[in-house]
Scaffold this active site. Structure first.
Site, PDB file in Angstrom:
ATOM      1  N   TYR A 217      14.888  -1.874   1.798  1.00 46.46           N
ATOM      2  CA  TYR A 217      15.530  -2.387   3.015  1.00 46.46           C
ATOM      3  C   TYR A 217      17.001  -2.012   3.097  1.00 46.46           C
ATOM      4  CZ  TYR A 217      11.922  -4.604   5.691  1.00 46.46           C
ATOM      5  OH  TYR A 217      10.844  -4.790   6.523  1.00 46.46           O
ATOM      6  N   LEU A 218      17.603  -1.754   1.945  1.00 49.02           N
ATOM      7  CA  LEU A 218      19.013  -1.333   1.949  1.00 49.02           C
ATOM      8  C   LEU A 218      19.175   0.072   2.516  1.00 49.02           C
ATOM      9  CD1 LEU A 218      20.249  -2.794  -1.446  1.00 49.02           C
ATOM     10  CD2 LEU A 218      20.620  -3.673   0.865  1.00 49.02           C
ATOM     11  N   GLY A 219      18.076   0.788   2.594  1.00 46.75           N
ATOM     12  CA  GLY A 219      18.136   2.131   3.169  1.00 46.75           C
ATOM     13  C   GLY A 219      17.772   2.162   4.643  1.00 46.75           C
ATOM     14  N   LYS A 220      17.487   0.993   5.198  1.00 44.96           N
ATOM     15  CA  LYS A 220      17.115   0.958   6.625  1.00 44.96           C
ATOM     16  C   LYS A 220      18.369   1.148   7.481  1.00 44.96           C
ATOM     17  CE  LYS A 220      12.709  -1.065   6.232  1.00 44.96           C
ATOM     18  NZ  LYS A 220      11.580  -0.368   6.838  1.00 44.96           N
ATOM     19  N   HIS A 278      14.401  -8.253  -0.090  1.00 46.71           N
ATOM     20  CA  HIS A 278      14.780  -7.672   1.204  1.00 46.71           C
ATOM     21  C   HIS A 278      15.647  -8.603   2.037  1.00 46.71           C
ATOM     22  CE1 HIS A 278      12.051  -4.696  -0.040  1.00 46.71           C
ATOM     23  NE2 HIS A 278      10.976  -5.070   0.599  1.00 46.71           N
ATOM     24  N   LEU A 422      23.308  -7.984  22.555  1.00 44.39           N
ATOM     25  CA  LEU A 422      24.085  -9.222  22.606  1.00 44.39           C
ATOM     26  C   LEU A 422      23.767  -9.925  23.919  1.00 44.39           C
ATOM     27  CD1 LEU A 422      26.374 -11.059  21.453  1.00 44.39           C
ATOM     28  CD2 LEU A 422      27.999  -9.623  22.728  1.00 44.39           C
TER      29      LEU A 422
HETATM   30  O1  LIG Z   1       8.499  -4.338  -0.299  1.00 48.65           O
HETATM   31  C1  LIG Z   1       7.595  -4.466   0.517  1.00 48.65           C
HETATM   32  O2  LIG Z   1       7.803  -4.020   1.783  1.00 48.65           O
HETATM   33  C2  LIG Z   1       6.688  -3.780   2.644  1.00 48.65           C
HETATM   34  C3  LIG Z   1       7.236  -3.700   4.056  1.00 48.65           C
HETATM   35  O3  LIG Z   1       8.112  -2.597   4.106  1.00 48.65           O
HETATM   36  P1  LIG Z   1       8.452  -2.016   5.559  1.00 48.65           P
HETATM   37  O4  LIG Z   1       9.504  -0.993   5.305  1.00 48.65           O
HETATM   38  O5  LIG Z   1       7.159  -1.444   6.064  1.00 48.65           O
HETATM   39  O6  LIG Z   1       8.919  -3.172   6.398  1.00 48.65           O
HETATM   40  C4  LIG Z   1       5.650  -4.872   2.542  1.00 48.65           C
HETATM   41  O7  LIG Z   1       4.510  -4.544   3.341  1.00 48.65           O
HETATM   42  C5  LIG Z   1       5.217  -5.017   1.101  1.00 48.65           C
HETATM   43  O8  LIG Z   1       4.323  -6.114   0.971  1.00 48.65           O
HETATM   44  C6  LIG Z   1       6.400  -5.276   0.202  1.00 48.65           C
HETATM   45  O9  LIG Z   1       6.008  -5.117  -1.153  1.00 48.65           O
END
Ligand SMILES: O=C1O[C@H](COP(=O)(O)O)[C@@H](O)[C@H](O)[C@H]1O
Ligand SMILES: NC(=O)C1=CN([C@@H]2O[C@H](COP(=O)(O)OP(=O)(O)OC[C@H]3O[C@@H](n4cnc5c(N)ncnc54)[C@H](OP(=O)(O)O)[C@@H]3O)[C@@H](O)[C@H]2O)C=CC1
Length: 526
Positions: A217-220, A278, A422
């Protein structure tokens, strides 16, 4: 472990212990040093657990995307490693099924795919076999050529086998001329004790600098953008505190269930799978003080401070749920415990909502509400910032008692359809004086037609380049587990039964009562 750093500064000429003339030693060093100066160092990337879900869904596609964008080093090779038996051709066939090209492809993508696949190899072995990893090391060496070679291992395997792999890889497949790094996937243990034991175990074989704890998630894109939004726009930073913000909501939902991943998920649950990493990482980035610089350690220092100023979660501030079967439109969706990889009678939560608090001057008293769930009505991840009301609002007559209508809300849509908007009040055009709600909206797909890189592309590239900013430091991890471990133990010791919610619904009703306890209404429910 990084022989290169030592080699580049050869010892002063002297007679070394074993009597070898130091001239020879210096000459060997000079040869190696000349290699180091060759910026054509090679990198081998080994995906351990290559037969698994994450490898197929995310890692190989991200590596191809980096290759396609010309981001990988000129000399690279990719190895899949797992127990499953596969030939190189079978691995290439498996990987080819997961690859896609950018919508803005600049050249014939299929040619690039063929070139990429030719650099993919497979080695089947046991995760605890030094001999098997030695054979892998030989295969890696065959493809390195006469240059400095760097080795990256991506541990795409269940956490319980991390140590076996790190022991074997570091002993039998490390680089002798370049660096060796290991990407370790979350959730980094199950609680404070196991996480500390894992880090201690890893450090028997690796230094902290060689360990890249990934939280993708830090790479999003919109998570990376958080600090830009806050620290490069004067309009936001002054508002970023308890004076102006009444609550912050961190929301993760998926519209599908575990689907056969019960072997991993049932031992962890949604809190360890999503919230402790996350969502907590997003919270830390959102709430941290301004870092001294954008250097990795300065940012990570501020994240740790925030985490350490938080109170451990209390049971009365948490709601857990588990999805149950539901029939809709003639289709029956299975409940969690109907997944054949899930033990019957499992109490593992597939949903959780929690209220967290940061005990510092900036955020004292502001509820940070998190919720995460599988098998809900939608797939999304967003951050919602709900601001306080306007004191003495001249237009309060227009809003009645609806606080949500009377106040601004900043929504950062991490996914899908990335965007930031916003909510504001504005006058409806015309001769009268009627107010309306509108969105100041940055819609990424409209603003930036170029496809957004996947988080794993960003993080794999950073690991190859040694950029640590988006990876988790061990003290950050310790602080994160300290917040969640007491709650997790209490939930399991008391065998708390999760509130059942229908597959595809908005989750347990209890989540609304939790929010209401802090005068909050979840913003994602329309
Ligand atoms: O770390 C995880 O993330 C996924 C969701 O990742 P995303 O980038 O598709 O939002 C999650 O489905 C998984 O259960 C979990 O281990
Ligand atoms: N899948 C996802 O969306 C995400 C996963 N992760 C993390 O990534 C890692 C890998 O996840 P994922 O790919 O889903 O995992 P999988 O369950 O798909 O396992 C990956 C591979 O590991 C081997 N394996 C599985 N279970 C065991 C076991 N009990 N003992 C030994 N080997 C085993 C299997 O390979 P073989 O039998 O061929 O050896 C399997 O193909 C985990 O740490 C997970 O937490 C993180 C974010 C997202």
């Amino acid at each position: 472990m990084d022989a290169v750093e030592n080699a580049v500064t050869p010892a002063a000429p002297s007679t070394v212990a074993n009597g070898t003339s130091s001239a020879i030693i210096v000459e060997e060093f000079e040869d190696l040093a000349s290699l180091v100066r060759d910026d054509e160092a090679s990198v081998s990337i080994t995906v351990v657990g290559a037969s698994g879900d994450l490898a197929k869904k995310k890692i190989f596609p991200a590596l191809f995307a980096l290759y396609y964008e010309g981001c990988l080093p000129k000399h690279f090779s990719i190895f899949g490693y797992a127990r499953s038996k596969m030939t190189d051709a079978e691995l290439r066939d498996m990987v080819s099924k997961t690859l896609t090209c950018r919508i803005d492809k600049r050249e014939n993508c299929s040619e690039k795919m063929e070139e990429f696949l030719k650099r993919c190899f497979y080695h089947s072995g046991q995760y605890d076999s030094e001999e098997d990893f030695k054979e892998l090391g030989k295969k890696i060496k065959q493809h390195e050529g006469p240059r400095v070679s760097n080795h990256l291992f991506y541990l795409s395997i269940p956490p319980n086998i991390f140590l076996d792999v790190v022991k074997c890889a570091s002993k039998s497949a490390s680089s002798v001329s370049g660096w060796t790094r290991v990407i370790v996937e979350k959730p980094f243990g199950r609680d404070s004790e196991s996480s500390a034991a894992l880090t201690k175990g890893l450090k028997q074989y690796l230094t902290e600098d060689q360990i890249f704890r990934i939280d993708h998630y830090l790479g999003k894109e919109l998570v990376e953008n958080l600090s830009v939004l806050r620290f490069s726009n004067l309009v936001f930073e002054p508002l970023w505190s308890r004076q102006y913000i009444r609550n912050v909501q961190l929301i993760f939902s998926e519209d599908f269930g575990t689907e056969g991943r019960g072997g991993y998920f049932d031992s962890y649950g949604i809190i360890r799978d999503i919230m402790q990493n996350h969502l907590l990482q997003i919270l830390a980035l959102f709430a941290m003080e301004t870092p001294i610089s954008l250097e990795a350690e300065d940012i990570r220092n501020e994240k740790v401070k925030v985490l350490r100023s938080m109170k451990p979660l209390r049971l009365e501030d948490v709601v857990i749920g588990q999805y149950k079967s539901h029939t809709k439109g003639g289709i029956t969706y299975p409940g969690y415990t109907e997944d054949k990889t899930v033990p019957k009678g499992s109490l593992t939560p597939t949903f959780a909502a929690a209220a967290l608090f940061i005990n510092n001057a900036r955020w004292d008293g502001v509820p940070f509400l998190m919720k995460a769930g599988k098998a809900l009505h939608t797939k999304q991840a967003e951050i919602r910032v709900q601001f306080r009301h306007v004191p003495g609002n001249l237009y309060k007559g227009s809003f009645g008692t609806d606080l949500d209508r009377a106040t601004n809300e900043l929504v950062i849509r991490v996914q899908p359809d990335e965007g930031i908007y916003l909510k504001i009040n504005n006058k409806i055009p015309g001769l009268g004086m009627r107010l309306d709600r509108s969105n100041l909206n940055l819609h990424y797909a409209a603003r930036y037609p170029k496809e957004i890189p996947d988080a794993y592309e960003r993080l794999l590239l950073d690991a190859i380049e040694g950029e640590r900013r988006l990876f988790i430091r061990s003290d950050e991890l310790d602080a994160a587990w300290e917040l969640f471990t007491p709650l997790l133990k209490e939930l399991e010791q008391k065998r708390m039964a999760p509130e059942l919610y229908p597959y595809g619904s908005r989750g347990p009703v209890g989540a609304h009562y939790l929010a209401a306890k802090y005068n909050v209404r979840w913003g994602d429910l329309g």
